[in-house]
Design an enzyme around this catalytic site. Structure first.
Site, PDB file in Angstrom:
ATOM      1  N   GLY A 122      30.201   1.885  11.716  1.00  0.00           N
ATOM      2  CA  GLY A 122      29.368   2.069  10.275  1.00  0.00           C
ATOM      3  C   GLY A 122      28.188   1.754   9.318  1.00  0.00           C
ATOM      4  O   GLY A 122      28.379   0.210   9.790  1.00  0.00           O
ATOM      5  N   GLY A 188      38.386 -29.466   6.030  1.00  0.00           N
ATOM      6  CA  GLY A 188      38.734 -28.570   4.911  1.00  0.00           C
ATOM      7  C   GLY A 188      39.563 -28.396   4.736  1.00  0.00           C
ATOM      8  O   GLY A 188      40.940 -27.817   5.920  1.00  0.00           O
ATOM      9  N   GLY A 190      41.923 -26.901   1.764  1.00  0.00           N
ATOM     10  CA  GLY A 190      41.410 -25.623   1.644  1.00  0.00           C
ATOM     11  C   GLY A 190      42.697 -24.981   1.433  1.00  0.00           C
ATOM     12  O   GLY A 190      43.848 -25.477   2.100  1.00  0.00           O
ATOM     13  N   ILE A 192      43.220 -21.928   3.821  1.00  0.00           N
ATOM     14  CA  ILE A 192      43.695 -21.887   4.870  1.00  0.00           C
ATOM     15  C   ILE A 192      43.913 -23.196   5.468  1.00  0.00           C
ATOM     16  O   ILE A 192      44.483 -23.335   6.618  1.00  0.00           O
ATOM     17  CB  ILE A 192      42.558 -21.299   5.960  1.00  0.00           C
ATOM     18  N   HIS A 452      71.634 -16.743 -13.133  1.00  0.00           N
ATOM     19  CA  HIS A 452      72.434 -18.088 -12.703  1.00  0.00           C
ATOM     20  C   HIS A 452      73.080 -18.206 -11.398  1.00  0.00           C
ATOM     21  O   HIS A 452      74.371 -17.453 -11.267  1.00  0.00           O
ATOM     22  CB  HIS A 452      72.948 -18.815 -13.691  1.00  0.00           C
TER      23      HIS A 452
END
Ligand code: FAD
Ligand code: AMP
Length: 479
Positions: A122, A188, A190, A192, A452
């Site tokens: 689109g 990285g 982070g 992911i 509990h």
């Protein structure tokens, strides 16, 4: 296509498909365009989340955790195991079946709600017209009263580590690794990177995470980030902070990575596979015609107001495509808000209460403000902490790493944030998110009766600890 739609959604990830379903539920004539194709070339819904994100990563996290438990964690319960083995193709096959089931489920939901599912690409034209290029290449133009852009995001590529989907992979390739690499590098540390590193680490890879920043999980509450790093390091993840990758070289079947430390040293490390997880960026390729009237900011996000309206009348944008955390549920809620506003409702979204989870084991989850943020805002606050080491339920499960931390305003006692590293942190944090949505004080949560023995009792105790009345831990002196 001659029909005019009330709503045309571009993209069917969790932001777009939820927007489409909600719009149709509200009686709006709705179509949703999706360009994703599965390996058979068939158009499928669900976007990043269902195809290469949340769901497949969690499927692999659960499989790898079960393997790890069977291989390493059962002896303490008196269960002996031998010959525990992992069949990687079977693990990947299970993941793919889940993807197929869920993506097929969206097609079913579209049908049930009367959403017209269109498969192809689109493009927003001027005047709320949408050009559809279907998967056979046929082009048509659809008239829409309202357009919702939900084209999502894609992994950030860095020139120093070009993804070849053989030795150097992005997060999508990392979900398809066919055998356990002996040495796995992750650029990285982070969300992911930690999740994917954990999957392969549990299956036997020696995992090194190279993170440019000096701080671990820099945007999280510092105490929780510190505790998480301790736990992950104990599990065997080699997390190197202040390690900026500056180059990679493929040498035969290995990748040599060069990185620069914060101290200025240049170091090298060799891996069998390297995963690049340095974040994601909004995906707008081919989405907007030059005269669409929609502005994109300097970070590539479609510019929107607090109601996700772009500056083109009748055009909205939601999910990873717009500012804010790149999280499936954030996009979905934006999708609902936009659909409802189009239908004339006064919907809004509470951006202050969006939970955030890292699905490691234990999980790391948070909602609301960190202690550092509250402090920086100059607010007076109290903190309650409860360690899982003091939870009977966590002990019974042999799952005692981590803690719950709740921050409340010192004057009003209103809960400002909850940060958890520990078993079921995601679901526990959600309990506090619900309390926060209702404007709960720490005292309200403390007065709530908790079953509990449950892990939730740790939340209860942390809420009590905010006002110095925890029962199962010595209370801190009040500030
Ligand atoms: P997307 O899911 O990216 O969907 C956008 C869709 O639009 C795609 O299907 C795309 O094909 C389509 N599209 C794009 N352009 C066009 C066009 N012009 N025409 C037609 N269609 C188009 N988030 C969480 O909340 N929890 C998690 O546990 C989590 N885990 C993750 C794990 C991984 C490995 C990754 C990569 C991401 C994870 N995320 C997680 C993030 C989450 O997947 C995204 O935040 C979410 O998918 C964004 O939704 P979205 O609908 O905005 O975009
Ligand atoms: P996230 O945004 O949670 O997906 O994390 C991505 C992480 O990758 C961030 O913490 C970045 O600091 C880190 N990062 C980005 N570029 C590099 C690089 N060249 N070397 C090491 N880490 C990086």
């Amino acid at each position: 296509m001659s029909d005019k739609f009330d709503v045309v959604v571009i993209g069917s990830g969790p932001a777009g498909y939820v927007a489409a379903i909600r719009a149709a539920q509200l009686g709006l004539k709705t179509a949703c365009i999706e360009k994703w194709k599965n390996s058979d070339g068939k158009g499928v819904n669900g976007g990043t989340c269902l195809n290469v994100g949340c769901i497949p990563s969690k499927a692999l996290l659960d499989s790898s955790f079960k393997y790890h438990e069977a291989a390493e964690e059962l002896a303490i319960h008196g269960i002996s195991t031998s010959g525990v083995a992992i069949d990687i193709p079977a693990m990947l096959d299970r993941k793919n079946k889940i993807i197929n089931q869920l993506t097929g489920g969206i097609a079913g939901l579209f049908k049930a709600n009367g959403v017209t599912a269109l498969y192809g690409t689109g493009k927003l034209l001027a005047g709320k017209k949408v050009e559809l290029t279907d998967n056979e290449g046929a082009v048509s133009v659809i008239d829409a009263e309202n357009v919702i852009l939900a084209s999502g995001s894609q992994p950030i590529a860095i020139p120093v580590a070009p993804v070849d989907n053989d030795l150097i992979l992005d997060s999508t390739g990392a979900l398809e690794i066919g055998e356990v690499p002996e040495r796995l590098g992750v650029i990285g540390a982070g969300v992911i990177g930690l999740e994917l590193g954990s999957v392969w680490g549990r299956l036997g890879s020696k995992v090194v995470l190279l993170e440019a920043l000096d701080d671990f999980l820099a945007i999280m509450d510092k105490a929780i980030a510190k505790e998480s790093k301790k736990i992950f390091t104990k599990q065997g993840l080699d997390i190197r902070l202040g390690a900026r990758v500056t180059g990679t070289e493929v040498k035969g079947r290995e990748v040599e990575v060069t990185y620069k430390t914060s101290a200025g040293d240049e170091l090298k490390e060799t891996f069998d596979k390297l995963i690049v997880c340095v974040g994601r960026r909004p995906f707008t390729e081919g989405l907007l015609s030059a005269d669409s009237g929609v502005d994109v900011d300097e970070r590539g996000s479609v510019f929107v107001n607090e109601f996700c309206a772009t500056n083109a009348p009748g055009v909205y944008a939601v999910g990873d495509l717009v500012r804010g955390p790149m999280l499936a549920h954030k996009g979905s809620e934006e999708g609902v808000m936009v659909a409802e506003r189009i239908a004339g409702h006064k919907a809004q979204m509470n951006y202050d209460i969006v939970p955030n989870v890292i699905y490691t084991h234990p999980e790391v989850a948070s909602v609301g403000q960190t202690e550092e943020e509250v402090k920086a805002a100059g607010e007076r606050y109290n903190v309650g902490v409860f360690p899982f080491a003091a939870s009977g339920r966590a002990m019974a499960a042999n799952d005692t790493d981590g803690m719950v931390k709740i921050i409340a305003h010192a004057d009003t006692d209103r809960i400002l944030g909850c940060h958890i590293v520990g078993p079921s942190a995601a679901d526990l944090t959600q309990q506090v998110a619900i309390a926060m949505e209702f404007g709960s004080s720490a005292e309200d949560l403390g007065m709530t009766v908790f079953g509990h023995p449950t892990l939730s009792e740790a939340v209860h105790e942390a809420a009590l600890a905010v006002n110095g009345s925890a029962i199962h831990i010595a209370n801190r002196k009040r500030r």
